[in-house]
Scaffold this active site. Structure first.
Site, PDB file in Angstrom:
ATOM      1  N   SER A 150       0.821  -1.221   0.000  1.00  0.00           N
ATOM      2  CA  SER A 150       0.000   0.000   0.000  1.00  0.00           C
ATOM      3  C   SER A 150       0.851   1.265   0.000  1.00  0.00           C
ATOM      4  O   SER A 150       2.022   1.251   0.383  1.00  0.00           O
ATOM      5  CB  SER A 150      -0.906   0.019   1.232  1.00  0.00           C
ATOM      6  OG  SER A 150      -1.722  -1.123   1.281  1.00  0.00           O
TER       7      SER A 150
HETATM    8  N1  SAH Z   1      -0.496  -4.913   3.762  1.00  0.00           N
HETATM    9  C1  SAH Z   1       0.272  -5.397   2.621  1.00  0.00           C
HETATM   10  C2  SAH Z   1      -0.421  -5.135   1.320  1.00  0.00           C
HETATM   11  C3  SAH Z   1      -1.416  -6.152   1.090  1.00  0.00           C
HETATM   12  S1  SAH Z   1      -2.158  -6.265  -0.532  1.00  0.00           S
HETATM   13  C4  SAH Z   1       1.652  -4.768   2.605  1.00  0.00           C
HETATM   14  O1  SAH Z   1       1.911  -3.884   3.423  1.00  0.00           O
HETATM   15  O2  SAH Z   1       2.459  -5.176   1.780  1.00  0.00           O
HETATM   16  C5  SAH Z   1      -3.513  -7.306  -0.022  1.00  0.00           C
HETATM   17  C6  SAH Z   1      -3.120  -8.696   0.398  1.00  0.00           C
HETATM   18  O3  SAH Z   1      -4.302  -9.352   0.831  1.00  0.00           O
HETATM   19  C7  SAH Z   1      -2.542  -9.550  -0.742  1.00  0.00           C
HETATM   20  O4  SAH Z   1      -1.295 -10.026  -0.384  1.00  0.00           O
HETATM   21  C8  SAH Z   1      -3.579 -10.648  -0.908  1.00  0.00           C
HETATM   22  O5  SAH Z   1      -3.000 -11.894  -1.280  1.00  0.00           O
HETATM   23  C9  SAH Z   1      -4.204 -10.705   0.465  1.00  0.00           C
HETATM   24  N2  SAH Z   1      -5.548 -11.293   0.529  1.00  0.00           N
HETATM   25  C10 SAH Z   1      -6.567 -11.189  -0.369  1.00  0.00           C
HETATM   26  N3  SAH Z   1      -7.645 -11.880   0.049  1.00  0.00           N
HETATM   27  C11 SAH Z   1      -7.306 -12.434   1.255  1.00  0.00           C
HETATM   28  C12 SAH Z   1      -7.998 -13.280   2.182  1.00  0.00           C
HETATM   29  N4  SAH Z   1      -9.240 -13.709   1.975  1.00  0.00           N
HETATM   30  N5  SAH Z   1      -7.333 -13.664   3.306  1.00  0.00           N
HETATM   31  C13 SAH Z   1      -6.059 -13.264   3.547  1.00  0.00           C
HETATM   32  N6  SAH Z   1      -5.357 -12.468   2.692  1.00  0.00           N
HETATM   33  C14 SAH Z   1      -5.973 -12.062   1.556  1.00  0.00           C
END
Ligand code: SAH
Length: 236
Positions: A83
């Site tokens: 993000s």
């Molecule tokens: N906070 C992270 C950015 C995350 S992007 C950082 O600082 O890098 C969103 C993430 O949510 C992705 O890695 C994706 O694989 C995950 N995601 C999507 N659906 C999900 C679910 N149902 N349970 C757990 N993770 C999930």
């Protein structure tokens, strides 16, 4: 073989410090600009110190370090993104973390947001759907010394696994992928007096970063704050 001199670590460190200083000033400016939406014109000293402390270049992946301190989201592979730093700071601020708080995070991704929460003194329980992201994030956080975090592969729609009943309820919950509606299990696992920050919206809708609070009597209140664009939360 190249005759180029080896990179000078001190030069990199100086360039990084400069880029990071600029980034912190931009986050402060963004906070002021969005205060009408968020109600937070200035983030706490603890949040700004954590943003200054966590080495974002360690989380963006090899070859992307030059842009690590730009106030932008970046690709981390598997169709996922780390993000925008301002959004990480805003979500961290909205959670009002106190040292020792137990925080559930859905969407570990690179582990950058996890590190910021750990830097604030939280004990972080983080779930990531994509195993190929969870493993490297766990290793990276351990290598950088963040030893108050647990990263597991799992589907955040179900909350922290019931096999681990000693863990919930959580003082705070942060979700960094967008579901259409707040997953019921997450509301269940939020403790009384707890706060959850989550982007809500369908794939073709405008998402709103939403603050959900549960008061001492267990009453849940939901407040849409700011339009945002997160990757969708998927069922696994
Ligand atoms: N906070 C992270 C950015 C995350 S992007 C950082 O600082 O890098 C969103 C993430 O949510 C992705 O890695 C994706 O694989 C995950 N995601 C999507 N659906 C999900 C679910 N149902 N349970 C757990 N993770 C999930």
């Amino acid at each position: 073989m190249s005759n180029a001199p080896p990179p000078d670590p001190e030069k990199f460190a100086a360039a990084r410090a400069k880029a990071q200083g600029r980034l912190l000033a931009e986050i402060e400016a963004n906070a002021r600009e969005t205060a009408n939406w968020t109600g937070r014109p200035k983030f706490s000293g603890a949040v700004m110190a954590a943003m200054a402390r966590v080495p974002r270049h360690e989380f963006v992946g090899p070859g992307n370090e030059a842009a690590a301190y730009a106030n932008r989201p970046q690709s981390i592979g598997f169709g996922q993104t780390i993000s925008q730093p301002y959004i990480v700071a805003l979500m961290s601020d909205l959670l009002d973390i106190a040292p020792g708080d137990r925080v559930l995070e859905i969407g570990t991704g690179s582990g950058y947001q996890t590190a910021v929460l750990a830097q604030l003194g939280a004990e972080v329980f983080s779930m990531e759907a994509v195993d190929a992201l969870a493993g490297p994030a766990r290793a990276r956080l351990a290598r950088l010394g963040y030893d108050t975090v647990r990263v597991i592969t799992g589907d955040g729609f179900g909350g922290w696994p019931a096999e681990d009943p000693a863990i919930p309820p959580f003082d705070a919950i942060i979700v960094t992928a967008a579901p259409q509606r707040t997953p019921h299990a997450l509301v269940e696992q939020l403790g009384r007096g707890g706060r959850m920050v989550i982007p809500l919206g369908g794939v073709h809708e405008t998402q709103f970063l939403t603050l959900i609070t549960k008061d001492a009597a267990g009453t849940v209140t939901e407040q849409g704050l700011l339009p945002v664009a997160f990757v969708p939360m998927v069922r696994t």
